[in-house]
Design a protein around this motif. Structure first.
Motif, PDB file in Angstrom:
ATOM      1  N   ILE A  45       0.839  -1.211   0.000  1.00  0.00           N
ATOM      2  CA  ILE A  45       0.000   0.000   0.000  1.00  0.00           C
ATOM      3  C   ILE A  45       0.869   1.254   0.000  1.00  0.00           C
ATOM      4  O   ILE A  45       0.626   2.196  -0.766  1.00  0.00           O
ATOM      5  N   THR A  46       1.894   1.280   0.841  1.00  0.00           N
ATOM      6  CA  THR A  46       2.800   2.436   0.903  1.00  0.00           C
ATOM      7  C   THR A  46       3.478   2.673  -0.441  1.00  0.00           C
ATOM      8  O   THR A  46       3.550   3.805  -0.930  1.00  0.00           O
ATOM      9  N   SER A  47       3.954   1.598  -1.051  1.00  0.00           N
ATOM     10  CA  SER A  47       4.645   1.709  -2.335  1.00  0.00           C
ATOM     11  C   SER A  47       3.711   2.238  -3.421  1.00  0.00           C
ATOM     12  O   SER A  47       4.083   3.126  -4.195  1.00  0.00           O
ATOM     13  N   GLY A  48       2.502   1.703  -3.472  1.00  0.00           N
ATOM     14  CA  GLY A  48       1.528   2.171  -4.456  1.00  0.00           C
ATOM     15  C   GLY A  48       1.170   3.629  -4.262  1.00  0.00           C
ATOM     16  O   GLY A  48       1.048   4.388  -5.228  1.00  0.00           O
ATOM     17  N   ASN A  49       1.000   4.040  -3.022  1.00  0.00           N
ATOM     18  CA  ASN A  49       0.670   5.425  -2.721  1.00  0.00           C
ATOM     19  C   ASN A  49       1.794   6.364  -3.150  1.00  0.00           C
ATOM     20  O   ASN A  49       1.556   7.396  -3.771  1.00  0.00           O
ATOM     21  N   GLU A  50       3.034   6.008  -2.814  1.00  0.00           N
ATOM     22  CA  GLU A  50       4.183   6.839  -3.221  1.00  0.00           C
ATOM     23  C   GLU A  50       4.261   6.960  -4.739  1.00  0.00           C
ATOM     24  O   GLU A  50       4.519   8.038  -5.273  1.00  0.00           O
ATOM     25  N   ALA A  51       4.068   5.839  -5.424  1.00  0.00           N
ATOM     26  CA  ALA A  51       4.146   5.854  -6.891  1.00  0.00           C
ATOM     27  C   ALA A  51       3.032   6.715  -7.483  1.00  0.00           C
ATOM     28  O   ALA A  51       3.273   7.499  -8.412  1.00  0.00           O
ATOM     29  N   THR A  76      11.709  -1.968 -13.873  1.00  0.00           N
ATOM     30  CA  THR A  76      10.876  -1.500 -12.765  1.00  0.00           C
ATOM     31  C   THR A  76       9.572  -2.282 -12.696  1.00  0.00           C
ATOM     32  O   THR A  76       9.015  -2.636 -13.733  1.00  0.00           O
ATOM     33  N   PRO A  77       9.082  -2.532 -11.496  1.00  0.00           N
ATOM     34  CA  PRO A  77       7.705  -2.997 -11.395  1.00  0.00           C
ATOM     35  C   PRO A  77       6.782  -1.794 -11.634  1.00  0.00           C
ATOM     36  O   PRO A  77       7.200  -0.646 -11.443  1.00  0.00           O
ATOM     37  N   ILE A  78       5.580  -2.069 -12.072  1.00  0.00           N
ATOM     38  CA  ILE A  78       4.588  -0.995 -12.188  1.00  0.00           C
ATOM     39  C   ILE A  78       3.811  -0.958 -10.876  1.00  0.00           C
ATOM     40  O   ILE A  78       3.245  -1.967 -10.451  1.00  0.00           O
ATOM     41  N   TRP A  79       3.821   0.197 -10.250  1.00  0.00           N
ATOM     42  CA  TRP A  79       3.087   0.408  -9.000  1.00  0.00           C
ATOM     43  C   TRP A  79       2.021   1.469  -9.246  1.00  0.00           C
ATOM     44  O   TRP A  79       2.343   2.578  -9.665  1.00  0.00           O
ATOM     45  N   ALA A  80       0.774   1.139  -9.012  1.00  0.00           N
ATOM     46  CA  ALA A  80      -0.337   2.096  -9.163  1.00  0.00           C
ATOM     47  C   ALA A  80      -0.256   2.793 -10.530  1.00  0.00           C
ATOM     48  O   ALA A  80      -0.397   4.001 -10.629  1.00  0.00           O
ATOM     49  N   ASN A  81       0.025   2.005 -11.568  1.00  0.00           N
ATOM     50  CA  ASN A  81       0.132   2.499 -12.948  1.00  0.00           C
ATOM     51  C   ASN A  81       1.272   3.499 -13.146  1.00  0.00           C
ATOM     52  O   ASN A  81       1.204   4.343 -14.047  1.00  0.00           O
ATOM     53  N   ASN A  82       2.301   3.410 -12.329  1.00  0.00           N
ATOM     54  CA  ASN A  82       3.429   4.337 -12.387  1.00  0.00           C
ATOM     55  C   ASN A  82       4.751   3.594 -12.229  1.00  0.00           C
ATOM     56  O   ASN A  82       4.783   2.437 -11.827  1.00  0.00           O
ATOM     57  N   ILE A  83       5.835   4.314 -12.491  1.00  0.00           N
ATOM     58  CA  ILE A  83       7.193   3.832 -12.239  1.00  0.00           C
ATOM     59  C   ILE A  83       7.335   3.618 -10.735  1.00  0.00           C
ATOM     60  O   ILE A  83       6.829   4.428  -9.945  1.00  0.00           O
ATOM     61  N   LEU A 110       1.091  -6.675 -12.809  1.00  0.00           N
ATOM     62  CA  LEU A 110      -0.009  -7.620 -12.670  1.00  0.00           C
ATOM     63  C   LEU A 110      -0.908  -7.581 -13.895  1.00  0.00           C
ATOM     64  O   LEU A 110      -1.824  -8.378 -14.012  1.00  0.00           O
ATOM     65  N   GLY A 111      -0.660  -6.645 -14.785  1.00  0.00           N
ATOM     66  CA  GLY A 111      -1.455  -6.522 -16.002  1.00  0.00           C
ATOM     67  C   GLY A 111      -1.733  -5.080 -16.392  1.00  0.00           C
ATOM     68  O   GLY A 111      -2.503  -4.810 -17.300  1.00  0.00           O
ATOM     69  N   SER A 112      -1.090  -4.137 -15.710  1.00  0.00           N
ATOM     70  CA  SER A 112      -1.271  -2.715 -16.006  1.00  0.00           C
ATOM     71  C   SER A 112      -0.765  -2.389 -17.406  1.00  0.00           C
ATOM     72  O   SER A 112       0.118  -3.059 -17.933  1.00  0.00           O
ATOM     73  N   ASP A 113      -1.298  -1.315 -17.973  1.00  0.00           N
ATOM     74  CA  ASP A 113      -0.840  -0.831 -19.280  1.00  0.00           C
ATOM     75  C   ASP A 113       0.557  -0.222 -19.093  1.00  0.00           C
ATOM     76  O   ASP A 113       0.712   0.763 -18.362  1.00  0.00           O
TER      77      ASP A 113
END
Length: 162
Positions: A45-51, A76-83, A110-113
């Motif tokens: 959750i923290t990582s997604g929020n920061e991204a 990079t992994p995609i976090w919340a549709n971001n770097i 996980l399948g993000s664009d």
């Protein structure tokens, strides 16, 4: 070709792909590390929020400097549709040098664009990549990533021979 793969991996998927690329292209690896605990649901959750907020953070010093390589592959992994935040921080810190290098990008998701992520990476360093690759968790589960990595490496090698 003297190649460096720079990557960040919270769960190990991005690292797994970095290692596979590294073996096929005889590249050195440089993991980006930060000072935060990112494991478990709170880390997720923290990582997604920061991204999502496009934050940058302090990253640890690297053992290998990208300046010493001809080609730099950034994963990079995609976090919340971001770097991911650590890779955003790396790009922000090293963008003047990276625009002088040949680069290639890959991401895991996980399948993000991946298109907006790749476009933002390109814009951050003001450099068009040789090639890009997005590998989903499903690709890894079904072993599709093996051929995808082969094709990614072929594009980089083809470019290196020019």
């Amino acid at each position: 070709m003297i190649v460096l793969i720079v990557y960040y991996s919270r769960t190990g998927k991005t690292e797994k792909i970095a290692r596979q690329i590294g073996v096929k292209i005889n590249a050195e690896l440089q993991e980006i590390k930060d000072y935060k605990k990112r494991n478990g649901i709170i880390g997720f959750i923290t990582s997604g929020n920061e991204a999502h907020l496009k934050k940058t953070i302090e990253i640890k010093d690297m053992e290998k400097e990208p300046d010493n390589y001809e080609i730099v592959i950034i994963g990079t992994p995609i976090w919340a549709n971001n770097i991911s935040t650590p890779i955003r921080s790396f790009l922000g810190k090293h963008h003047p040098m990276l625009k002088e290098k040949e680069v290639a990008f890959y991401c895991t998701s996980l399948g993000s664009d991946p298109k907006p992520v790749f476009k933002e990476m390109e814009n951050m360093i003001i450099k068009k990549p040789i090639t890009v690759m997005n590998i989903t968790a499903r690709d890894i589960k079904n072993q599709y990533h093996v051929e995808m990595v082969d094709n990614f490496v072929k594009e980089i090698k083809k470019h290196g021979k020019q």
